[in-house]
Design an enzyme around this catalytic site. Structure first.
Site, short mmCIF file in Angstrom:
data_model
loop_
_atom_site.label_atom_id
_atom_site.label_comp_id
_atom_site.label_asym_id
_atom_site.label_seq_id
_atom_site.Cartn_x
_atom_site.Cartn_y
_atom_site.Cartn_z
N GLY A 286 92.77 56.03 -5.53
CA GLY A 286 93.98 55.90 -6.10
C GLY A 286 94.22 54.55 -6.91
O GLY A 286 93.44 53.54 -6.82
N SER B 198 90.14 44.73 -10.56
CA SER B 198 88.77 45.30 -11.22
C SER B 198 88.67 44.93 -12.74
O SER B 198 89.07 45.58 -13.46
CB SER B 198 88.76 46.98 -10.84
OG SER B 198 89.04 47.17 -9.38
N LEU B 199 87.74 43.87 -12.88
CA LEU B 199 87.64 43.36 -14.51
C LEU B 199 86.38 44.32 -14.80
O LEU B 199 86.74 44.63 -15.81
CB LEU B 199 87.60 41.98 -14.06
CG LEU B 199 87.76 41.23 -15.52
CD1 LEU B 199 89.19 41.58 -16.14
CD2 LEU B 199 87.12 39.85 -15.45
N CYS C 79 88.28 55.46 -14.62
CA CYS C 79 87.00 54.69 -14.78
C CYS C 79 85.70 55.11 -14.91
O CYS C 79 85.52 56.20 -13.94
CB CYS C 79 87.10 53.52 -13.59
SG CYS C 79 88.66 52.52 -13.57
N CYS D 163 83.49 54.89 -3.24
CA CYS D 163 84.84 55.54 -3.30
C CYS D 163 84.98 56.78 -3.62
O CYS D 163 84.51 57.11 -4.77
CB CYS D 163 85.78 54.94 -4.24
SG CYS D 163 86.25 53.31 -4.18
N CYS E 133 89.80 50.29 4.76
CA CYS E 133 90.06 50.23 3.16
C CYS E 133 90.91 51.80 3.06
O CYS E 133 90.28 52.87 3.58
CB CYS E 133 88.71 50.57 2.47
SG CYS E 133 88.71 50.96 0.79
N GLU F 250 90.13 59.89 1.87
CA GLU F 250 89.37 59.24 2.52
C GLU F 250 89.62 57.62 2.96
O GLU F 250 90.32 57.14 2.03
CB GLU F 250 87.77 59.57 2.03
CG GLU F 250 87.68 58.79 0.85
CD GLU F 250 86.25 58.92 0.19
OE1 GLU F 250 85.99 60.05 -0.44
OE2 GLU F 250 85.40 58.08 0.29
N SER G 100 94.27 45.98 -4.67
CA SER G 100 93.26 46.02 -5.65
C SER G 100 93.51 47.02 -7.01
O SER G 100 94.12 48.07 -6.82
CB SER G 100 91.88 46.51 -5.32
OG SER G 100 90.80 46.87 -6.38
N CYS H 129 83.62 55.77 -11.52
CA CYS H 129 84.38 55.88 -10.17
C CYS H 129 84.29 57.32 -9.75
O CYS H 129 84.58 58.27 -10.57
CB CYS H 129 85.34 55.15 -10.11
SG CYS H 129 86.45 55.37 -8.57
N CYS I 55 92.71 60.28 -8.54
CA CYS I 55 93.24 58.98 -9.41
C CYS I 55 93.33 59.44 -10.82
O CYS I 55 92.45 60.23 -11.13
CB CYS I 55 92.21 57.88 -9.22
SG CYS I 55 92.65 56.51 -9.96
N ASN J 118 77.71 51.20 -7.62
CA ASN J 118 77.23 52.41 -6.49
C ASN J 118 76.87 53.67 -7.18
O ASN J 118 77.77 54.36 -8.11
CB ASN J 118 78.09 52.75 -5.66
CG ASN J 118 77.89 52.36 -4.04
OD1 ASN J 118 77.01 52.70 -3.63
ND2 ASN J 118 79.02 51.80 -3.81
N1 SAH Z 1 92.31 51.50 -8.60
C1 SAH Z 1 92.09 50.50 -7.91
C2 SAH Z 1 91.75 50.47 -6.25
C3 SAH Z 1 90.66 51.40 -6.00
S1 SAH Z 1 88.75 51.36 -6.75
C4 SAH Z 1 91.23 49.54 -8.53
O1 SAH Z 1 90.66 49.84 -9.77
O2 SAH Z 1 90.89 48.36 -8.35
C5 SAH Z 1 88.24 49.92 -5.58
C6 SAH Z 1 87.04 49.18 -6.26
O3 SAH Z 1 85.84 49.78 -6.37
C7 SAH Z 1 87.38 48.95 -7.59
O4 SAH Z 1 86.79 47.61 -8.16
C8 SAH Z 1 86.52 49.90 -8.51
O5 SAH Z 1 86.24 49.28 -9.73
C9 SAH Z 1 85.48 49.86 -7.57
N2 SAH Z 1 84.65 50.97 -7.65
C10 SAH Z 1 84.93 52.20 -7.81
N3 SAH Z 1 83.53 53.28 -8.19
C11 SAH Z 1 82.67 52.22 -7.91
C12 SAH Z 1 81.40 52.45 -7.95
N4 SAH Z 1 80.72 53.85 -8.15
N5 SAH Z 1 80.46 51.28 -7.68
C13 SAH Z 1 81.00 50.11 -7.69
N6 SAH Z 1 82.42 49.85 -7.38
C14 SAH Z 1 83.01 50.82 -7.58
#
Ligand code: SAH
Length: 374
Positions: A184, A239-240, A135, A358, A124, A111, A216, A138, A131, A315
């Site tokens: 990813g 992504s901290l 996380c 995502c 985006c 997507e 990112s 996610c 992936c 989200n």
């Molecule tokens: N793997 C990379 C890029 C993809 S995720 C990364 O970790 O940065 C893109 C961003 O969306 C990241 O900051 C991720 O942590 C955030 N993200 C993913 N799922 C989310 C959710 N449910 N709510 C808010 N942010 C989310």
């Protein structure tokens, strides 16, 4: 699809000498030139071919009408042109955000999202199918990693969306910014991501400024350092999501591999090498990382670093249990950071009515197709 013997013989006979496994839409201009010259064709054919693939969005060699038929036949036999098919388009009634589901040549789906901002239009893109970073908040990681994307498959997300939007919105809809923030982990597909950046920004192609491209990462330290040395002027986003390692480990398994201290060192190195301000993404999840002390620790961590914090109210995802803090709590966290002189913005929620987070669109699509099979 298995090749029949006749097909194989035909392919071998017409296959270009010295052919590589790299698909042709993923090749740099000089590589396309070497290939065309190697096939005994004139130099200017390479420029025509490159333009067909990257500026005119050709889906097939048949469209490249100014190329000799013999060259087109040789290319078609040797280098199937990677092309994505649009499977679904969802348009948000709230803000016009569009989500796309694309089918890859092997049938996998990915997507991408198109978003309209005052400074231009962003796409985006996904860098992998699924992936493996795990996380906890996610949706992309729910079914693990299927495979990494080729540079051409990343380019095609931009090309398909760009032409679709121009068709429906006119030239104002053109893509000016790219964020590699879809499904990813870009650092786990490092070479293809860097190649994608060089291709999308090259003057012979779309010529999108590297300054308008954001990579990112969840914090893969060797990847951040390597990217700093590439001589690119892209923006790095980290992504901290937590101010200390213990809290971060609860949200992101990658925190067991790299500490925040190592990530911060790599970010300082990135800034020294590129002069580019680093962005930190911080997804706020109620009761997990949004207390006043968290803001204070985050501020002390980022003190003195030329950076920007992007707060993302988490989200809620069907498969996950995290809760989004209310608006007051989000504003409170932002104020707290500002008190310490840290510049923070709250990410505007885009496309809330169309499977915003995502990986959600792909997951609902996969679930739907499974349900219809059962
Ligand atoms: N793997 C990379 C890029 C993809 S995720 C990364 O970790 O940065 C893109 C961003 O969306 C990241 O900051 C991720 O942590 C955030 N993200 C993913 N799922 C989310 C959710 N449910 N709510 C808010 N942010 C989310």
């Amino acid at each position: 699809m298995p090749e029949t013997d006749t097909q194989k013989k035909m392919t071998d006979a017409t296959r270009m000498e010295g052919a590589t496994d790299m698909d042709i839409r993923s090749m740099m201009p000089e590589e396309v030139l070497a290939l065309v010259e190697g096939a005994g064709d004139k130099k200017f054919r390479a420029a025509q071919l490159f333009s067909w693939m990257h500026q005119k969005e050709a889906a097939d060699y048949d469209e490249m009408t100014n190329l000799p038929k013999a060259l087109r036949a040789k290319l078609a036999a040797t280098y199937p042109l990677v092309h994505l098919t649009m499977v679904r388009e969802q348009v948000s009634a709230i803000d016009g955000t569009r989500k796309y589901l694309f089918a890859l040549p092997d049938g996998n789906v990915i997507e991408s999202v198109w978003m309209q901002y005052h400074h231009g239009n962003s796409v985006c893109i996904s860098s992998q199918v699924g992936c493996r970073m795990g996380c906890r908040f996610c949706a992309s990681t729910v079914n693990g990693l299927v495979r990494s994307l080729r540079p051409s498959e990343m380019l095609e997300q931009v090309y398909r969306i760009d032409s679709r939007i121009r068709e429906t919105e006119g030239p104002d809809g053109h893509v000016s910014n790219i964020v590699i923030m879809g499904s990813g982990e870009p650092m786990e597909n490092y070479d293809s991501v860097v190649r994608f950046i060089r291709l999308i920004s090259c003057p012979e192609g779309r010529n999108i400024s590297q300054r308008n491209i954001t990579v990112s990462t969840c914090g893969i330290v060797p990847g951040i350092r390597k990217l700093a040395d590439e001589g690119l002027s892209v923006t790095l986003a980290i992504s901290l999501h937590a101010p200390d390692d213990e809290k971060r480990k609860k949200l992101m398994p990658v925190a067991n591999r790299y500490s925040i201290a190592e990530i911060m060192d790599a970010c300082r190195y990135f800034f020294r090498k590129t002069g580019r301000r680093v962005t930190f993404e911080y997804a706020l999840a109620e009761g997990q990382n949004n207390a006043a002390e968290d803001a204070a620790s985050l501020a002390s961590l980022l003190k003195g670093l030329n950076c920007h914090v992007n707060l993302i109210p988490v989200n809620p995802v069907r498969e996950r249990t995290f809760v989004r803090p209310d608006r007051t709590a989000v504003l409170r966290f932002q104020k707290e950071l500002e008190k310490y002189g840290i510049n923070a913005t709250i990410r505007r929620e885009m496309g809330a009515d169309i499977d915003g987070a995502c990986g959600q669109l792909r997951n609902s699509y996969l679930n739907d197709s499974q349900e219809s099979v059962e």
